[in-house]
Write an enzyme that holds these catalytic residues in place. Structure first.
Site, PDB file in Angstrom:
ATOM      1  N   LYS A  73       0.819  -1.217   0.000  1.00  0.00           N
ATOM      2  CA  LYS A  73       0.000   0.000   0.000  1.00  0.00           C
ATOM      3  C   LYS A  73       0.856   1.273   0.000  1.00  0.00           C
ATOM      4  O   LYS A  73       2.077   1.205   0.222  1.00  0.00           O
ATOM      5  CB  LYS A  73      -0.907  -0.031   1.231  1.00  0.00           C
ATOM      6  N   TYR A 129     -12.676  -2.244  -2.686  1.00  0.00           N
ATOM      7  CA  TYR A 129     -13.149  -2.302  -1.298  1.00  0.00           C
ATOM      8  C   TYR A 129     -14.670  -2.191  -1.195  1.00  0.00           C
ATOM      9  O   TYR A 129     -15.185  -1.740  -0.168  1.00  0.00           O
ATOM     10  CB  TYR A 129     -12.458  -1.207  -0.490  1.00  0.00           C
ATOM     11  N   PHE A 163     -14.697   3.301   8.505  1.00  0.00           N
ATOM     12  CA  PHE A 163     -13.354   3.583   7.981  1.00  0.00           C
ATOM     13  C   PHE A 163     -13.296   3.639   6.455  1.00  0.00           C
ATOM     14  O   PHE A 163     -12.223   3.869   5.880  1.00  0.00           O
ATOM     15  CB  PHE A 163     -12.359   2.524   8.496  1.00  0.00           C
ATOM     16  N   ARG A 181      -1.617 -14.693   3.824  1.00  0.00           N
ATOM     17  CA  ARG A 181      -2.277 -13.986   4.937  1.00  0.00           C
ATOM     18  C   ARG A 181      -1.520 -14.205   6.245  1.00  0.00           C
ATOM     19  O   ARG A 181      -1.410 -13.307   7.079  1.00  0.00           O
ATOM     20  CB  ARG A 181      -3.735 -14.422   5.055  1.00  0.00           C
ATOM     21  N   THR A 192      -5.033  -8.234  10.572  1.00  0.00           N
ATOM     22  CA  THR A 192      -5.339  -6.913   9.998  1.00  0.00           C
ATOM     23  C   THR A 192      -4.893  -5.773  10.898  1.00  0.00           C
ATOM     24  O   THR A 192      -4.340  -4.772  10.433  1.00  0.00           O
ATOM     25  CB  THR A 192      -6.868  -6.794   9.757  1.00  0.00           C
ATOM     26  N   ARG A 207       2.837  -6.996   8.766  1.00  0.00           N
ATOM     27  CA  ARG A 207       2.160  -5.947   9.537  1.00  0.00           C
ATOM     28  C   ARG A 207       2.750  -5.833  10.941  1.00  0.00           C
ATOM     29  O   ARG A 207       2.841  -4.734  11.496  1.00  0.00           O
ATOM     30  CB  ARG A 207       0.663  -6.236   9.606  1.00  0.00           C
ATOM     31  N   ASN A 245      -2.152  -0.324   7.316  1.00  0.00           N
ATOM     32  CA  ASN A 245      -1.524  -1.611   7.671  1.00  0.00           C
ATOM     33  C   ASN A 245      -0.632  -2.197   6.570  1.00  0.00           C
ATOM     34  O   ASN A 245      -0.375  -3.380   6.535  1.00  0.00           O
ATOM     35  CB  ASN A 245      -2.581  -2.609   8.146  1.00  0.00           C
ATOM     36  N   HIS A 261      -2.059  -5.539   1.580  1.00  0.00           N
ATOM     37  CA  HIS A 261      -3.369  -6.179   1.417  1.00  0.00           C
ATOM     38  C   HIS A 261      -3.169  -7.589   0.886  1.00  0.00           C
ATOM     39  O   HIS A 261      -2.327  -7.810   0.016  1.00  0.00           O
ATOM     40  CB  HIS A 261      -4.248  -5.387   0.437  1.00  0.00           C
ATOM     41  N   GLU A 284      -9.897  -9.867  -7.369  1.00  0.00           N
ATOM     42  CA  GLU A 284      -8.895  -8.805  -7.259  1.00  0.00           C
ATOM     43  C   GLU A 284      -7.828  -8.936  -8.346  1.00  0.00           C
ATOM     44  O   GLU A 284      -7.384  -7.926  -8.908  1.00  0.00           O
ATOM     45  CB  GLU A 284      -8.280  -8.825  -5.854  1.00  0.00           C
TER      46      GLU A 284
HETATM   47  P1  CMP Z   1      -7.029  -4.723   3.964  1.00  0.00           P
HETATM   48  O1  CMP Z   1      -6.471  -6.077   4.186  1.00  0.00           O
HETATM   49  O2  CMP Z   1      -6.508  -3.927   2.828  1.00  0.00           O
HETATM   50  O3  CMP Z   1      -8.613  -4.849   3.832  1.00  0.00           O
HETATM   51  C1  CMP Z   1      -9.483  -3.803   4.176  1.00  0.00           C
HETATM   52  C2  CMP Z   1      -8.795  -2.693   4.864  1.00  0.00           C
HETATM   53  O4  CMP Z   1      -9.632  -1.831   5.600  1.00  0.00           O
HETATM   54  C3  CMP Z   1      -7.845  -3.249   5.903  1.00  0.00           C
HETATM   55  O5  CMP Z   1      -6.778  -3.875   5.289  1.00  0.00           O
HETATM   56  C4  CMP Z   1      -7.521  -2.010   6.704  1.00  0.00           C
HETATM   57  O6  CMP Z   1      -6.547  -1.197   6.082  1.00  0.00           O
HETATM   58  C5  CMP Z   1      -8.858  -1.302   6.680  1.00  0.00           C
HETATM   59  N1  CMP Z   1      -9.584  -1.558   7.921  1.00  0.00           N
HETATM   60  C6  CMP Z   1     -10.196  -2.676   8.295  1.00  0.00           C
HETATM   61  N2  CMP Z   1     -10.747  -2.533   9.522  1.00  0.00           N
HETATM   62  C7  CMP Z   1     -10.461  -1.274   9.901  1.00  0.00           C
HETATM   63  C8  CMP Z   1     -10.752  -0.522  11.059  1.00  0.00           C
HETATM   64  N3  CMP Z   1     -11.437  -1.033  12.075  1.00  0.00           N
HETATM   65  N4  CMP Z   1     -10.276   0.751  11.123  1.00  0.00           N
HETATM   66  C9  CMP Z   1      -9.587   1.276  10.100  1.00  0.00           C
HETATM   67  N5  CMP Z   1      -9.276   0.596   8.968  1.00  0.00           N
HETATM   68  C10 CMP Z   1      -9.714  -0.654   8.875  1.00  0.00           C
END
Ligand code: CMP
Length: 149
Positions: free
Chosen positions: A11, A51, A59, A87, A93, A104, A114, A117, A128
């Site tokens: 990212k 997304y 968020f 993963r 996450t 992460r 984070n 992805h 995707e």
């Molecule tokens: P990603 O794996 O890219 O998939 C969805 C993204 O949404 C996740 O990583 C985070 O970057 C974001 N995300 C998911 N949950 C939250 C949260 N509670 N607060 C902020 N960002 C979030």
């Protein structure tokens, strides 16, 4: 064991922090075969499609702003159990739950940034990969080291 493909995105911020090489190195060391790789700027439209499942969540808009804020690296990775294993390499996450040693766990402080992805299912991986890559951008090269991995 079934060979799978998964989608990965490094990212925004990865390039400016100069850690592209370190993260790709972890991916390669694990044994993933990189069969697609490019640097792109994610448009708002593409971010919304990536997304879509998060639309309406608190968020969501910040997530779109972040993912379109700078260039990203997108990848297609291949391996036995690629989806699950990538993963695991990324870690949970939320960086406050991601274990040290994971991407992460080692490179991120906040869930909203984070750093990486990873597709969460076969269906997401196919969707995707299709969103970000044209078929001709995926190179199914012959891996002479396959038997060692
Ligand atoms: P990603 O794996 O890219 O998939 C969805 C993204 O949404 C996740 O990583 C985070 O970057 C974001 N995300 C998911 N949950 C939250 C949260 N509670 N607060 C902020 N960002 C979030």
């Amino acid at each position: 064991m079934a060979t799978e493909r998964t989608f990965a995105m490094l990212k925004p911020g990865v390039l400016s922090r100069r850690v592209v090489g370190e993260i790709i190195s972890k991916i390669e060391r694990k044994g993933f075969k990189i069969i697609g790789l490019k640097m792109i700027s994610v448009t708002r439209d593409l971010a919304e499609r990536q997304y879509a499942e998060h639309k309406g969540k608190p968020f969501y808009l910040d997530l779109l702003d972040y993912i379109t804020s700078g260039p990203v690296l997108v990848m297609v990775l291949e391996a036995d159990q690629a989806i699950k294993l990538f993963r695991l390499l990324c870690g949970l996450t939320s960086p406050d739950q991601a274990l040290p040693g994971t991407i992460r766990g080692d490179y991120a402080l906040h869930t909203s940034t984070n750093i990486v992805h990873a597709s969460d299912s076969k269906e997401s991986a196919a969707r995707e990969i299709g969103l970000f890559f044209k078929p001709e951008e995926i190179i199914d090269w012959e891996d002479a080291n396959q038997k060692w991995i």
